[in-house]
Design a protein around this motif. Sequence first.
Motif: not given
Lengths: 389, 309
Positions: A3-4, A6-8, A10, A231, A236, B97-98, B100-101
């Motif tokens: 997920s991290i 994917k975020l980065r 994006l 986060m 996570v 995103f949140w 997914n976390l």
Amino acid sequence: MLSIVKLRLLSLRDNYVVFLVMTAMALGFTAVFGIAFNTYRPSVIIVDEDNTPYSAEFMEELKQNKIFKFLDSDKNDAIARVEEGKVLAALIINEGFHDNIERGREINIGQVKIKDDKYLLTLQETVKGIIVKMAGSERISTVTANFVSSQKPGADVEKIKDLAYENVMDSWIFKKPLKVTSTLADTDIQSGYDSMKHSMIGFTVFFSMYTIVFSIGTVLSDKRYKTWDRMLVSPVSMSSILSGTMVVSFLVGMIQMSVLILGGRYLFGLDWGRSLGGIIMVTTVFVFTITSFGLMLSGIVKTEAQLGAVAPVVLTSTSMLGGTMWPLEIVNNKVLLFLAELTPQKWAMQGFLNIAAKGMGFKSAILPSLVLLAMGITFFTIGVKTVKR
Amino acid sequence: MLKVENLYKNFGNIAAVAGISFEVKRGEVFGLLGPNGAGKSTTISIISTLLPPSRGQIFFEGESIFENSRNLRQKLGIVPQDIALYPTLTGYENLRFWGNLYGLKGAELKKRINEVAEIIGLKERLKDKVEKYSGGMKRRLNIGAALLHKPDLLIMDEPTVGIDPQSRSHILETVLKLNAQGMTIIYTTHYMEEAEELCSRICIMDEGKIIASGTKQELVELVKERTRINIKLDNISDNMPQVFKEITGVLDAAILDDTVTLFGENGDILLAEIISKVLEEKSKIQSIDIHKPDLEAVFLHLTGKALRD
């Protein structure tokens, strides 16, 4: 961690400009320097104090060189023009040059210069190459003439020697490029210095560092947007957050380095040497080290603005120390040389130059890669501890 | 569900939290009420495992959160006081995103995003980048990001600060709906009205300590039939509270901006004397409000300060 990642990825959508600018800068600088190197030929004066056919031939050989512009003159004029900075250097063919070649003695070519620089290294290599060629040819022709006269008593030894010398010299022209290169590469012996290659590799190392460091600096954006804390209280783990961030920065660094290496190869015809494995190894470890270095910097500073102020100073100064802008061979100061050992750029340059410029093999990249790896692990450890705050 | 025992947090010589204890029961809306700097957010940061305490213990479902934080983190939804979103991403990308976390993915994640978008009233704007949202919309999305994984315990840290009345009303309705569905909520605020409207039990905090706790009725009992009077004045001077305290029957007085808050017995009778004092001080009355006993009065009674100081 996914997920991290994917975020980065994006986030890259909005930050791709840094990547493009740094890639364009590296290629642009190489293009500019490439044009400059192709048109600029430093002048060197030759002073012939031997005045023999051999010294004349030596001068002819020098004048075939395309890097320098060789001019004839006398000693006083040569010294004056070097002092005035009008020419790069003067070469003095001392009296006895002919005899020394003929008798296989040490050959001394005088050099008048103001300071050392990368061109002088190339000049010295050029002179050395011609002398080795002439001395070798002289030795072969003498042996040949003596052998023929022993088999055919009464033969004209001098004529045979002259003919043999001429043929050997011609054969150098025919065989030189391939034969010499392959011999040096196979034995991992260092060959000459190539300033164009040095510049391309230096720019590749220098500009890619900016992209990597600013890419890992996204943790500071997280802190600014307050998403970092959010986060941290999710299921996570911190290690997953950092790993995901590191993976994307590492990939960005690898892509940029690859673009620059391939750009150097196909846009500017840069030969990266015969050890692709060595180049990949140095690139990989260097990108890891700089990613970790960026993580450490992001942990030390508090905001993106601080990173923006600190990173250029740190990256530029260490790049200068580490020899991305000029060869460390021209640096004499022991303190500067010691400091250079502490920069990742020095070891990356050494690894790349060993393979691409000096024609050395995979083994020559192992030590630089190990040092880079050790630095990377140190930076990473400090980075993980500082970035948590 | 959650038990806080003798919790301390020091920052250097400053005690942000000074030995607080309370318990949150499953299914309730538990309020932490207090002025800015009372230690509410620090308490929330410790409960959510963001900060370690200097001393004390917190148990979630009977287990110390400092020994095993994973269970809490998986079941906790947190709405931070600051907007904690990525402004360059769309609302949908933020929620994804949140989600997914918290381990949501695929069809389940999509379904939850739709449900949450419905709850927070942003279904039509999810495709827009968050930087284009109004302050109220950002606040609502900030809440939505905490709801995706259907947390057992939702912590909301001052979720209505700095937003328009319409968005505030929407958020308060959302809190009540979530609680009606069985969600346990810890709600921190310095707005007395919000605590009164939402919370089944309230802890009043000041200077790192809990100064009173209980249901609204229990807290109001502390001030019995005493009245709170807010007087908005022109030409207000710093010594005004002291002047009012000289009136017999006025128990406390505090100043906030252009308003003096008085706390006293039998407000109707006090009014004549109050007006007379104002005239003596050559000030002008803009408005006077007389309130029944409420949490503001409780706070004033216990601390001698207005709640929004």
